[in-house]
Design a protein around this motif. Structure first.
Motif, PDB file in Angstrom:
ATOM      1  N   LEU A 219       0.820  -1.204   0.000  1.00  0.00           N
ATOM      2  CA  LEU A 219       0.000   0.000   0.000  1.00  0.00           C
ATOM      3  C   LEU A 219       0.859   1.261   0.000  1.00  0.00           C
ATOM      4  CD1 LEU A 219      -2.647  -1.038   2.693  1.00  0.00           C
ATOM      5  CD2 LEU A 219      -2.619  -1.571   0.243  1.00  0.00           C
ATOM      6  N   ASP A 220       0.501   2.197  -0.855  1.00  0.00           N
ATOM      7  CA  ASP A 220       1.085   3.540  -0.839  1.00  0.00           C
ATOM      8  C   ASP A 220       0.077   4.483  -0.196  1.00  0.00           C
ATOM      9  OD1 ASP A 220       3.302   2.604  -2.211  1.00  0.00           O
ATOM     10  OD2 ASP A 220       2.521   3.176  -4.178  1.00  0.00           O
ATOM     11  N   HIS A 221       0.509   5.157   0.856  1.00  0.00           N
ATOM     12  CA  HIS A 221      -0.357   6.078   1.588  1.00  0.00           C
ATOM     13  C   HIS A 221       0.000   7.526   1.263  1.00  0.00           C
ATOM     14  CE1 HIS A 221      -1.703   2.935   4.615  1.00  0.00           C
ATOM     15  NE2 HIS A 221      -0.618   2.364   4.111  1.00  0.00           N
ATOM     16  N   GLU A 222      -0.743   8.422   1.847  1.00  0.00           N
ATOM     17  CA  GLU A 222      -0.415   9.845   1.756  1.00  0.00           C
ATOM     18  C   GLU A 222       0.943  10.130   2.400  1.00  0.00           C
ATOM     19  OE1 GLU A 222      -3.793  11.359   3.890  1.00  0.00           O
ATOM     20  OE2 GLU A 222      -4.771  12.029   2.038  1.00  0.00           O
ATOM     21  N   HIS A 223       1.563  11.222   1.969  1.00  0.00           N
ATOM     22  CA  HIS A 223       2.786  11.750   2.573  1.00  0.00           C
ATOM     23  C   HIS A 223       3.946  10.747   2.565  1.00  0.00           C
ATOM     24  CE1 HIS A 223      -0.497  14.167   4.569  1.00  0.00           C
ATOM     25  NE2 HIS A 223       0.225  15.096   3.956  1.00  0.00           N
ATOM     26  N   GLY A 224       3.978   9.889   1.533  1.00  0.00           N
ATOM     27  CA  GLY A 224       5.121   9.015   1.347  1.00  0.00           C
ATOM     28  C   GLY A 224       5.154   7.774   2.222  1.00  0.00           C
ATOM     29  N   LEU A 225       4.147   7.564   3.054  1.00  0.00           N
ATOM     30  CA  LEU A 225       4.108   6.364   3.883  1.00  0.00           C
ATOM     31  C   LEU A 225       3.788   5.140   3.032  1.00  0.00           C
ATOM     32  CD1 LEU A 225       3.970   5.142   6.857  1.00  0.00           C
ATOM     33  CD2 LEU A 225       1.487   5.422   6.636  1.00  0.00           C
ATOM     34  N   THR A 226       4.436   4.030   3.325  1.00  0.00           N
ATOM     35  CA  THR A 226       4.109   2.758   2.680  1.00  0.00           C
ATOM     36  C   THR A 226       3.812   1.719   3.759  1.00  0.00           C
ATOM     37  OG1 THR A 226       6.429   2.045   2.626  1.00  0.00           O
ATOM     38  CG2 THR A 226       5.583   3.221   0.689  1.00  0.00           C
ATOM     39  N   SER A 227       3.054   0.700   3.368  1.00  0.00           N
ATOM     40  CA  SER A 227       2.814  -0.407   4.291  1.00  0.00           C
ATOM     41  C   SER A 227       2.736  -1.707   3.513  1.00  0.00           C
ATOM     42  CB  SER A 227       1.530  -0.194   5.106  1.00  0.00           C
ATOM     43  OG  SER A 227       0.389  -0.190   4.276  1.00  0.00           O
ATOM     44  N   THR A 228       3.141  -2.775   4.164  1.00  0.00           N
ATOM     45  CA  THR A 228       3.054  -4.125   3.604  1.00  0.00           C
ATOM     46  C   THR A 228       2.278  -4.988   4.586  1.00  0.00           C
ATOM     47  OG1 THR A 228       5.189  -3.888   2.488  1.00  0.00           O
ATOM     48  CG2 THR A 228       4.342  -6.119   2.772  1.00  0.00           C
ATOM     49  N   ILE A 229       1.168  -5.545   4.136  1.00  0.00           N
ATOM     50  CA  ILE A 229       0.283  -6.307   5.012  1.00  0.00           C
ATOM     51  C   ILE A 229       0.155  -7.724   4.474  1.00  0.00           C
ATOM     52  CG2 ILE A 229      -2.058  -6.520   5.927  1.00  0.00           C
ATOM     53  CD1 ILE A 229      -2.339  -3.478   5.640  1.00  0.00           C
ATOM     54  N   THR A 230       0.533  -8.691   5.288  1.00  0.00           N
ATOM     55  CA  THR A 230       0.315 -10.099   4.966  1.00  0.00           C
ATOM     56  C   THR A 230      -0.911 -10.572   5.732  1.00  0.00           C
ATOM     57  OG1 THR A 230       2.686 -10.476   4.656  1.00  0.00           O
ATOM     58  CG2 THR A 230       1.300 -12.415   4.988  1.00  0.00           C
ATOM     59  N   VAL A 231      -1.896 -11.090   5.000  1.00  0.00           N
ATOM     60  CA  VAL A 231      -3.154 -11.474   5.633  1.00  0.00           C
ATOM     61  C   VAL A 231      -3.585 -12.828   5.101  1.00  0.00           C
ATOM     62  CG1 VAL A 231      -4.505 -10.215   3.893  1.00  0.00           C
ATOM     63  CG2 VAL A 231      -5.546 -10.763   6.090  1.00  0.00           C
TER      64      VAL A 231
END
Length: 335
Positions: A219-231
């Motif tokens: 996921l690319d979020h606002e303000h340059g934040l990224t996240s990786t989610i394993t579900v």
């Protein structure tokens, strides 16, 4: 339901809601349909409501024989319910939520609040129009460790967050016919949103080794934040369902924060199966406290239809990404 019954339901619920601050809130359980074999009403919400000092469960006189025989509006009028816990089957859940809100009741809505974006948008519009609390049951955001981490992040303990790594893996249990992305995906997506406050702009989803059982969301979020989610869901190691991993690692400009969302609790394995024994109120109990507080104080709830809509947009985009084999951008005007 007749027009008079509908009017009476709304009048009764309105009078009851106006007196919410004077005592225990009457909560009407409605429906027991979930995804696959789930029955969150029976297994999660009803036990928690019965144990919570802020609520009293009420049911129509004929509930034992035909819980939904007379219709939701009639049940609200008969019981004087102030809150409805909606666990109707997913394809009709939005309709029942809207019906309860328009009858003057507050709502706790099982997850997902709706399967389609248009239905979630309709629920959000009616909740805003009626001014009633409509809380989606995103109970994992209310966990003690998650709440503490959110406060620490807001206080700048690790500086400005730039990446979140998350694992949400369930051990065993019945696979969801709609896939575990639909079933579980909204939980970690909602927690990451709660922790960071940064909306998602782009979704790239990768299927696990067994399609439908697991996925990785980039996921690319606002303000340059990224996240990786394993579900996903594991095959099971203890003969009973339970949480295998639920954790978040937040990297910031000033440090790293590790969050074990299963704390403060202990995993208990016995011959009867596996469960988590909490050493503090569990996530569902804490969610109900937040629901009660929002109703009696009139303050906006900690989780509302906008949060359910935001999570649904991400999981819907993830499903499109899996089908296309490419990233999917979210419309900034809808975020």
């Amino acid at each position: 339901m007749s027009q008079n019954a509908s009017q009476n339901a709304g009048q009764n619920a309105g009078r009851n809601a106006s007196r919410a601050g004077n005592g225990v809130l009457r909560v009407l359980p409605w429906g027991s349909g979930g995804l696959g074999s789930q029955d969150h009403q029976r297994d999660m919400y009803l036990p928690a409501f019965r144990e919570h000092p802020g609520f009293r469960v009420v049911e129509p006189a004929d509930a034992a024989d035909a819980p939904e025989a007379g219709g939701l509006g009639d049940a609200i009028a008969e019981t004087g319910a102030q809150v409805v816990c909606v666990c109707a089957p997913a394809d009709e859940r939005a309709d029942r939520i809207v019906e309860a809100l328009q009858a003057g009741c507050h709502v706790l809505a099982d997850k997902p609040m709706a399967l389609e974006l248009r239905d979630a948008e309709r629920v959000a519009a009616v909740a805003a129009e009626t001014g009633r609390v409509c809380m989606p049951a995103h109970h994992h955001r209310f966990g003690a460790a998650v709440q503490a981490a959110r406060g620490a992040l807001a206080g700048g303990r690790v500086g400005l967050p730039w990446n979140v790594q998350a694992d949400f893996l369930v051990d065993g249990g019945d696979p969801c016919p709609q896939g575990e992305l639909v079933n579980f995906g909204l939980y970690p997506v909602d927690v990451v949103s709660s922790l960071t406050g940064q909306a998602v702009r782009r979704v790239h989803a990768l299927a696990g080794r067994e399609p439908g059982r697991s996925a990785v969301l980039l996921l690319d979020h606002e303000h340059g934040l990224t996240s990786t989610i394993t579900v996903g869901r594991l095959h099971g190691t203890a003969g009973a369902p339970g949480m295998a991993l639920h954790r978040y690692r937040v990297s910031g400009s000033g440090g790293v924060m590790d969050v074990d969302a299963n704390r403060p609790g202990a995993t208990v394995r016995t011959a009867a199966g596996t469960r988590t024994a909490w050493h503090a109120p569990g996530t569902v109990a804490r969610m109900l406290t937040a629901l009660h507080t929002a109703i009696v104080t009139g303050r906006p709830p900690e989780a509302g239809p906008a949060d359910a809509l935001a999570a649904l947009r991400v999981t819907a985009a993830a499903a499109r990404s899996l089908a296309l084999g490419a990233p999917v951008a979210l419309d900034p005007s809808e975020v």
